[in-house]
Design a protein around this motif. Structure first.
Motif, PDB file in Angstrom:
ATOM      1  N   LEU A 112      50.664  38.071  52.077  1.00  0.00           N
ATOM      2  CA  LEU A 112      51.470  38.868  52.995  1.00  0.00           C
ATOM      3  C   LEU A 112      50.695  39.180  54.269  1.00  0.00           C
ATOM      4  O   LEU A 112      49.501  39.461  54.215  1.00  0.00           O
ATOM      5  CB  LEU A 112      51.860  40.192  52.334  1.00  0.00           C
ATOM      6  CG  LEU A 112      52.734  40.117  51.085  1.00  0.00           C
ATOM      7  CD1 LEU A 112      52.874  41.510  50.472  1.00  0.00           C
ATOM      8  CD2 LEU A 112      54.095  39.531  51.393  1.00  0.00           C
ATOM      9  N   GLU A 160      53.476  43.579  54.787  1.00  0.00           N
ATOM     10  CA  GLU A 160      53.004  44.495  53.747  1.00  0.00           C
ATOM     11  C   GLU A 160      53.366  45.937  54.099  1.00  0.00           C
ATOM     12  O   GLU A 160      53.857  46.694  53.249  1.00  0.00           O
ATOM     13  CB  GLU A 160      51.491  44.367  53.568  1.00  0.00           C
ATOM     14  CG  GLU A 160      50.938  45.264  52.479  1.00  0.00           C
ATOM     15  CD  GLU A 160      49.437  45.121  52.301  1.00  0.00           C
ATOM     16  OE1 GLU A 160      48.857  46.016  51.653  1.00  0.00           O
ATOM     17  OE2 GLU A 160      48.841  44.146  52.782  1.00  0.00           O
ATOM     18  N   GLY A 209      48.935  41.790  48.464  1.00  0.00           N
ATOM     19  CA  GLY A 209      48.938  43.060  49.190  1.00  0.00           C
ATOM     20  C   GLY A 209      48.542  44.205  48.277  1.00  0.00           C
ATOM     21  O   GLY A 209      48.088  43.989  47.143  1.00  0.00           O
ATOM     22  N   VAL A 235      54.611  43.083  46.079  1.00  0.00           N
ATOM     23  CA  VAL A 235      53.528  43.311  47.043  1.00  0.00           C
ATOM     24  C   VAL A 235      52.180  43.007  46.393  1.00  0.00           C
ATOM     25  O   VAL A 235      51.354  42.284  46.961  1.00  0.00           O
ATOM     26  CB  VAL A 235      53.567  44.753  47.598  1.00  0.00           C
ATOM     27  CG1 VAL A 235      52.305  45.078  48.383  1.00  0.00           C
ATOM     28  CG2 VAL A 235      54.802  44.959  48.474  1.00  0.00           C
ATOM     29  N   ASN A 289      55.934  48.329  52.064  1.00  0.00           N
ATOM     30  CA  ASN A 289      55.511  49.645  51.574  1.00  0.00           C
ATOM     31  C   ASN A 289      56.452  50.746  52.056  1.00  0.00           C
ATOM     32  O   ASN A 289      56.723  51.704  51.327  1.00  0.00           O
ATOM     33  CB  ASN A 289      54.059  49.935  51.962  1.00  0.00           C
ATOM     34  CG  ASN A 289      53.093  49.365  50.952  1.00  0.00           C
ATOM     35  OD1 ASN A 289      53.270  49.526  49.751  1.00  0.00           O
ATOM     36  ND2 ASN A 289      52.081  48.682  51.440  1.00  0.00           N
TER      37      ASN A 289
END
Length: 172
Positions: free
Chosen positions: A2, A7, A66, A61, A11
């Motif tokens: 990522l 990322e 990530g 992720v 998030n």
């Protein structure tokens, strides 16, 4: 792998999904203490579903190199004047989540991250369903108006909707 930008955007979506779960949990509590057991069950199920959406993002992720970030959440609203007001907030919240998912998909196009773009298509489809369900519920509430008998039947009907949805989602 990522990019930092994707990322960060993922998030942000993790936080939104977590806040969605908390929002629906708070709605479930409000409905339950007001004797609306069917609505409460529906909201508990929605809360669980949103948490599952969050966890799916967290895993993605982390698996893509990530680091999923779990951050502070905005406290959800805890009280409503009417159940209609609560469902209007639910509908508006789903529109907000759809907008956020669409912005995330746009970022993946800009960054040419087609793997994440493909991953997000599930969320795009899910949001179409979530918006349609919320709109359908609001339409029914508007038909009921102030009829208490209608509210009783609606509360029973939405409980059946929850049971049907749970069976479809988690066949056993």
């Amino acid at each position: 792998m990522l990019t930092t930008n994707i990322e960060s955007a993922l998030n942000k979506q993790i936080r939104i999904e977590a806040e969605s779960s908390q929002t629906y949990l708070s709605m479930a509590c409000w409905a339950e203490v007001h004797g609306l057991e069917g609505i409460a069950q529906f909201m508990y199920t929605q809360s669980d579903e949103e948490r599952a959406h969050m966890l799916k993002l967290v895993k993605y992720v982390n698996e893509r190199g990530g680091h999923a970030q779990i951050t502070d959440l905005k406290a959800p609203r805890i009280s409503y004047s009417t159940f209609k007001e609560m469902f209007e907030e639910l509908y508006n919240h789903e529109l907000f989540v759809s907008k956020s998912i669409n912005e995330l998909v746009h970022i993946t196009f800009e960054e040419k991250d087609y793997a994440t773009h493909n991953f997000l298509q599930w969320y795009v489809s899910e949001q179409i369903e979530e918006e349609a369900t919320a709109k359908s519920i609001l339409d029914k509430i508007n038909l009921i108006g102030e009829d208490k008998g209608g509210l009783y039947l609606f509360d029973r009907d939405i409980q059946q909707l929850t049971v049907t949805s749970s069976i479809a989602i988690n066949p056993k």
